[in-house]
Enzyme design. Structure first.
Site, PDB file in Angstrom:
ATOM      1  N   HIS A 109       1.803   4.305  -2.996  1.00 11.93           N
ATOM      2  CA  HIS A 109       1.590   6.098  -3.071  1.00 11.93           C
ATOM      3  C   HIS A 109       3.220   6.597  -3.827  1.00 11.93           C
ATOM      4  O   HIS A 109       2.589   7.859  -4.156  1.00 11.93           O
ATOM      5  CB  HIS A 109       2.003   6.733  -1.541  1.00 11.93           C
ATOM      6  CG  HIS A 109       0.710   6.333  -0.934  1.00 11.93           C
ATOM      7  ND1 HIS A 109      -0.502   6.809  -0.989  1.00 11.93           N
ATOM      8  CD2 HIS A 109      -0.337   5.993   0.626  1.00 11.93           C
ATOM      9  CE1 HIS A 109      -1.574   6.262  -0.402  1.00 11.93           C
ATOM     10  NE2 HIS A 109      -1.049   5.818   0.572  1.00 11.93           N
ATOM     11  N   GLU A 115      -5.945   7.286  -1.090  1.00 13.13           N
ATOM     12  CA  GLU A 115      -5.932   5.818   0.020  1.00 13.13           C
ATOM     13  C   GLU A 115      -6.605   4.864  -0.392  1.00 13.13           C
ATOM     14  O   GLU A 115      -6.438   3.724  -0.378  1.00 13.13           O
ATOM     15  CB  GLU A 115      -6.425   6.703   1.995  1.00 13.13           C
ATOM     16  CG  GLU A 115      -5.716   7.201   2.574  1.00 13.13           C
ATOM     17  CD  GLU A 115      -4.552   6.607   2.793  1.00 13.13           C
ATOM     18  OE1 GLU A 115      -3.857   5.486   3.043  1.00 13.13           O
ATOM     19  OE2 GLU A 115      -3.220   7.937   2.295  1.00 13.13           O
ATOM     20  N   HIS A 154       0.745  -1.063   0.196  1.00 15.24           N
ATOM     21  CA  HIS A 154       0.147  -0.036  -0.234  1.00 15.24           C
ATOM     22  C   HIS A 154       1.283   1.442   0.074  1.00 15.24           C
ATOM     23  O   HIS A 154       0.646   2.103  -0.813  1.00 15.24           O
ATOM     24  CB  HIS A 154      -0.701  -0.212   1.123  1.00 15.24           C
ATOM     25  CG  HIS A 154      -1.612   1.513   1.789  1.00 15.24           C
ATOM     26  ND1 HIS A 154      -2.359   1.539   1.281  1.00 15.24           N
ATOM     27  CD2 HIS A 154      -1.323   2.351   2.269  1.00 15.24           C
ATOM     28  CE1 HIS A 154      -3.143   2.463   1.486  1.00 15.24           C
ATOM     29  NE2 HIS A 154      -1.988   2.975   1.697  1.00 15.24           N
ATOM     30  N   GLU A 155       2.193   1.039   0.572  1.00 18.60           N
ATOM     31  CA  GLU A 155       2.958   2.373   0.897  1.00 18.60           C
ATOM     32  C   GLU A 155       3.367   2.254  -0.088  1.00 18.60           C
ATOM     33  O   GLU A 155       3.905   4.249  -0.843  1.00 18.60           O
ATOM     34  CB  GLU A 155       3.483   2.297   1.967  1.00 18.60           C
ATOM     35  CG  GLU A 155       3.189   2.159   3.649  1.00 18.60           C
ATOM     36  CD  GLU A 155       2.442   3.269   3.913  1.00 18.60           C
ATOM     37  OE1 GLU A 155       2.104   4.875   3.256  1.00 18.60           O
ATOM     38  OE2 GLU A 155       1.005   3.660   4.359  1.00 18.60           O
TER      39      GLU A 155
END
Length: 298
Positions: A146, A216, A142-143
């Site tokens: 980004h 997100e 997930h990070e």
């Protein structure tokens, strides 16, 4: 908007980024036109705001690590963590970000940096203690999405208008203009500047928060599709949200200014209004992951 990686492309995110930037641009033009019409020389404010933006853009990784007390760790210090990031970097086809750990019981993680070559992924000791390897992999995927989406750069640029409006509001307050000082017996210029700046700040704040919430969701989707394990990410989300509720209120309040960076927001008690939140509700994130899981199983 998205660099060439194997993270799933997200047209919705690209469209929302473009629309948000366009709307912020319109508000910015209208704001500057209003200041010019009021006879305000905003050059100094623009220079200061541009300087702050440039520092934030170039040094976002160092600033975030310093603020969170994170330190970079070597593969010898954190072999399992480096192993996960090595594997995800290879899977995503992107340069390996620097790896850092923040010594705090807050179970969270964040990624920052202006591009893939200048990025860092930081996890807390709290999240390392609470998640298993599959859950941690989901969070880090997930990070790293980004970084692939260039979210930090986009959000930094998007914040420029808010910085300008905030500085103008402070200018009106500190110089006493907001008290109603008039120019040549005309309208109270300072009060108008104060009100217009406040309105512009509010609009830019709401637009950037809306974009933050969608990014997100986009990161959840991209990370889940990369690992092919949406259930692991859902488990991590559920576990972290429950654990954060047990963190002392004082610690949560201290961490709240960094919510925009975090994998999950640090909140105390009930969540703030959805329009003001940096993250979508937990239920919405879990629903999206459940849909992805169902699609992958078909």
């Amino acid at each position: 908007m998205m660099a060439a990686t194997r993270f799933a492309p997200d047209r919705g995110l690209t469209v929302r980024m473009t629309v948000t930037m366009f709307l912020l641009g319109l508000v910015y033009v209208a704001f500057m036109a209003a200041l010019v019409a009021l006879g305000v020389r905003a050059i100094a404010v623009l220079v200061v705001a541009a300087g702050l933006l440039l520092v934030q853009f170039l040094l976002s990784d160092k600033i975030a690590l310093f603020a969170m007390g994170g330190r970079e760790v070597s593969p010898q210090e954190a072999p399992e963590l480096h192993g996960i990031i090595d594997r995800l970097s290879a899977m995503a086809g992107m340069p390996k970000p620097r790896v850092a750990i923040a010594d705090t019981d807050m179970p969270n993680a964040f990624a920052t940096g202006r591009d893939q070559k200048n990025s860092v992924v930081c996890v807390t000791t709290g999240i390392l203690r609470r998640l298993d390897a599959r859950e941690l992999e989901g969070v880090i995927a997930h990070e790293m999405s980004h970084v692939a989406h260039r979210d930090v750069a986009v959000m930094t640029i998007a914040s420029f208008l808010g910085i300008v409006a905030g500085l103008m509001t402070r200018f009106a307050l500190y110089t006493g203009l907001a008290g109603g000082r008039r120019s040549n017996n005309g309208p109270p210029i300072g009060a108008i500047i104060f009100l217009v700046s406040g309105l512009v700040y509010a609009v830019s704040f709401l637009l950037t928060r809306a974009l933050s919430r969608y990014r997100e969701l986009a990161a959840d989707r991209a990370g889940a599709l990369l690992t092919q394990r949406p259930s692991a990410l859902a488990s991590a989300l559920t576990k972290i949200s429950g654990e954060i509720a047990r963190i002392p209120t004082r610690d949560l309040r201290e961490a709240q200014p960094f919510n925009a960076f975090f994998f999950a927001p640090a909140v105390s008690g009930q969540s703030i209004a959805s329009l003001l939140s940096t993250h979508p509700p937990l239920e919405r994130r879990l629903e999206q992951l459940a849909r992805i899981s169902a699609a992958l199983n078909r």
